[in-house]
Design an enzyme around this catalytic site. Structure first.
Site, PDB file in Angstrom:
ATOM      1  N   THR A 182      -0.584   3.020   4.625  1.00 23.51           N
ATOM      2  CA  THR A 182       0.035   4.317   4.363  1.00 23.51           C
ATOM      3  C   THR A 182       1.078   4.597   5.432  1.00 23.51           C
ATOM      4  O   THR A 182       0.823   4.335   6.608  1.00 23.51           O
ATOM      5  CB  THR A 182      -1.038   5.412   4.477  1.00 23.51           C
ATOM      6  OG1 THR A 182      -1.944   5.225   3.420  1.00 23.51           O
ATOM      7  CG2 THR A 182      -0.457   6.815   4.448  1.00 23.51           C
TER       8      THR A 182
ATOM      9  N   SER B 147       0.803  -1.219   0.000  1.00 27.95           N
ATOM     10  CA  SER B 147       0.000   0.000   0.000  1.00 27.95           C
ATOM     11  C   SER B 147       0.841   1.276   0.000  1.00 27.95           C
ATOM     12  O   SER B 147       0.339   2.348   0.275  1.00 27.95           O
ATOM     13  CB  SER B 147      -0.961  -0.012   1.189  1.00 27.95           C
ATOM     14  OG  SER B 147      -2.053   0.817   0.900  1.00 27.95           O
TER      15      SER B 147
ATOM     16  N   THR C 129      -4.004   7.811   8.791  1.00 22.75           N
ATOM     17  CA  THR C 129      -4.074   6.612   7.967  1.00 22.75           C
ATOM     18  C   THR C 129      -5.507   6.106   8.027  1.00 22.75           C
ATOM     19  O   THR C 129      -6.228   6.384   8.985  1.00 22.75           O
ATOM     20  CB  THR C 129      -3.064   5.550   8.473  1.00 22.75           C
ATOM     21  OG1 THR C 129      -3.151   4.391   7.649  1.00 22.75           O
ATOM     22  CG2 THR C 129      -3.284   5.178   9.912  1.00 22.75           C
ATOM     23  N   GLY C 130      -5.911   5.379   7.006  1.00 22.62           N
ATOM     24  CA  GLY C 130      -7.279   4.870   6.982  1.00 22.62           C
ATOM     25  C   GLY C 130      -8.060   5.437   5.815  1.00 22.62           C
ATOM     26  O   GLY C 130      -7.471   5.883   4.826  1.00 22.62           O
TER      27      GLY C 130
ATOM     28  N   THR D 179       1.617   6.945   0.071  1.00 23.52           N
ATOM     29  CA  THR D 179       0.728   5.787  -0.052  1.00 23.52           C
ATOM     30  C   THR D 179       0.408   5.491  -1.513  1.00 23.52           C
ATOM     31  O   THR D 179       0.537   6.368  -2.375  1.00 23.52           O
ATOM     32  CB  THR D 179      -0.597   6.070   0.697  1.00 23.52           C
ATOM     33  OG1 THR D 179      -1.393   4.888   0.746  1.00 23.52           O
ATOM     34  CG2 THR D 179      -1.414   7.155   0.006  1.00 23.52           C
TER      35      THR D 179
ATOM     36  N   ARG E 236      -8.877   8.587  -8.318  1.00 21.67           N
ATOM     37  CA  ARG E 236      -9.234   8.876  -6.917  1.00 21.67           C
ATOM     38  C   ARG E 236      -7.984   9.330  -6.134  1.00 21.67           C
ATOM     39  O   ARG E 236      -6.910   8.739  -6.234  1.00 21.67           O
ATOM     40  CB  ARG E 236      -9.832   7.620  -6.278  1.00 21.67           C
ATOM     41  CG  ARG E 236     -10.233   7.769  -4.805  1.00 21.67           C
ATOM     42  CD  ARG E 236      -9.151   7.286  -3.861  1.00 21.67           C
ATOM     43  NE  ARG E 236      -9.580   7.317  -2.458  1.00 21.67           N
ATOM     44  CZ  ARG E 236      -8.792   7.111  -1.424  1.00 21.67           C
ATOM     45  NH1 ARG E 236      -7.513   6.870  -1.609  1.00 21.67           N
ATOM     46  NH2 ARG E 236      -9.243   7.158  -0.197  1.00 21.67           N
TER      47      ARG E 236
HETATM   48  C1  SD4 Z   1      -6.077   6.799   1.483  1.00 20.64           C
HETATM   49  N1  SD4 Z   1      -5.418   7.186   3.753  1.00 20.64           N
HETATM   50  O1  SD4 Z   1      -5.693   6.791   0.318  1.00 20.64           O
HETATM   51  C2  SD4 Z   1      -5.085   6.461   2.558  1.00 20.64           C
HETATM   52  C3  SD4 Z   1      -5.042   4.997   2.729  1.00 20.64           C
HETATM   53  C4  SD4 Z   1      -4.484   4.512   4.004  1.00 20.64           C
HETATM   54  O2  SD4 Z   1      -3.957   2.902   5.448  1.00 20.64           O
HETATM   55  O3  SD4 Z   1      -4.096   5.208   4.860  1.00 20.64           O
HETATM   56  N2  SD4 Z   1      -4.420   3.288   4.260  1.00 20.64           N
HETATM   57  O4  SD4 Z   1      -7.241   7.027   1.797  1.00 20.64           O
END
Ligand code: SD4
Length: 341
Positions: free
Chosen positions: A201, A85, A252-253, A219, A229
């Site tokens: 990320t 990722s 993150t998320g 990321t 996106r």
């Molecule tokens: C996103 N925040 O592209 C990132 C993905 C991520 O752990 O953090 N994944 O939305």
């Protein structure tokens, strides 16, 4: 006989926290010794933050600049094909293209960012070039690639065999399910289509020996996202924010929820109001939950923060959000952030 080694009196150096000196006897191997005068620290998201912090620490322990530390640190997961990722080997979008998002911010409030960048191993370094060589903050897509190539970055194929195979497996169902890093008890990455394990990320925050702060976030974003996106990670204020007077934060998320709440900026502003880092992260998480309680049950968002005193903390919607800490006392401490569920 005169000892030609310069002697460093460790105990006489007030405030020095780690001592190792660079010097050599004639004919003897050089001793690697560094004096760290401030309280440098680097923290970063997830377990692989340990390896990333170690690279950042190489800069910090020599009294290097936090900005260089975070750039060098996040290079580690960016170049790691096993990390699905971030950077090289990252999961592609649903069209099979690996598109990368990254941003960086220094102690002067300068910032640079790239989004939906293809074919470049280290998007964080392109983001730094945007910051340092252009009058802009953010370049995206084709324009970001064009700029990277002009700056001498090499064009490579970021889609590894493993990532391609997983994507092809996913294509069989092609169900667009942006499930993301739910590490709670019932979660198993195996349940995701194409066996996607779609988080990781890296957000990194560092304070150097001079007490200056910088941050980086990089990321490949959400696995099998729509082409084009962009998540929170390259957006200053959402995925990362640094104010050298107060502290820094990163996230993150599920990026959409972080963007909606301008998460990292919020965390820093809360610290400005006196919240300790963990409490600031918690409040930012609570805003997300309050705004969309049903959505929040199904997703992960985590914040990580570091303040000017070197205090750090994290908070996430779901359990299992880990982060790595590296300072003079602890070289590879991994901590679980507290969580709402
Ligand atoms: C996103 N925040 O592209 C990132 C993905 C991520 O752990 O953090 N994944 O939305």
């Amino acid at each position: 006989m005169i000892n030609r080694r310069k002697f460093l009196s460790v105990s006489s150096i007030a405030g020095a926290s780690v001592l190792l000196a660079k010097d050599s006897f004639a004919g003897l191997p050089a001793l690697e010794t560094f004096i760290i005068t401030g309280n440098p620290i680097v923290i970063s998201t997830w377990d692989f933050g340990i390896a990333a912090n170690a690279a950042a620490w190489e800069v910090l322990k020599k009294n290097g600049r936090a900005l260089d530390a975070v750039e060098q640190g996040v290079h580690v997961p960016e170049a790691d094909p096993k990390n699905r990722s971030v950077g090289y080997g990252g999961n592609p979008d649903r069209d099979g293209k690996v598109t990368l998002d990254a941003c960086i911010m220094d102690e002067f409030g300068n910032c640079g960012s790239v989004a939906a960048l293809e074919h470049i191993m280290h998007p964080i370094s392109v983001a730094r070039k945007v910051m340092e060589k252009t009058p802009h903050v953010m370049l995206v897509g084709e324009g970001a690639l064009q700029f990277a190539l002009e700056q001498g970055f090499q064009k490579i194929n970021l889609l590894t065999k493993e990532s391609e195979e997983a994507w092809k497996k996913w294509l069989k169902t092609a169900k667009y399910e942006p499930v993301i890093n739910i590490e709670n008890k019932s979660f198993s990455p195996k349940k995701l289509p194409g066996n996607q394990y779609n988080h990781d990320t890296i957000g990194m925050l560092a304070m150097d020996a001079k007490g200056n702060l910088s941050g980086a976030c990089t990321t490949s974003g959400m696995a099998y996202k729509m082409h084009g996106r962009v998540g929170d990670s390259p957006i200053i204020g959402a995925g990362l924010y640094v104010d050298n007077e107060i502290g820094g934060a990163t996230s993150t998320g599920v990026g959409e929820e972080v963007i909606r709440n301008v998460g990292s900026f919020l965390v820093v502003e809360l610290m400005r109001q006196g919240y300790p880092p963990e409490e600031a992260c918690k409040e930012a998480v609570m805003r997300i939950i309050k705004r969309k309680p049903d959505t929040a049950k199904e997703i992960q968002v985590g914040f990580l923060a570091l303040n000017k005193k070197g205090e750090y903390g994290a908070y996430a919607i779901q359990q299992g959000f880990s982060y790595a800490v590296c300072n003079a006392a602890n070289q590879e401490l991994l901590v679980k952030g507290k969580s709402y569920y």
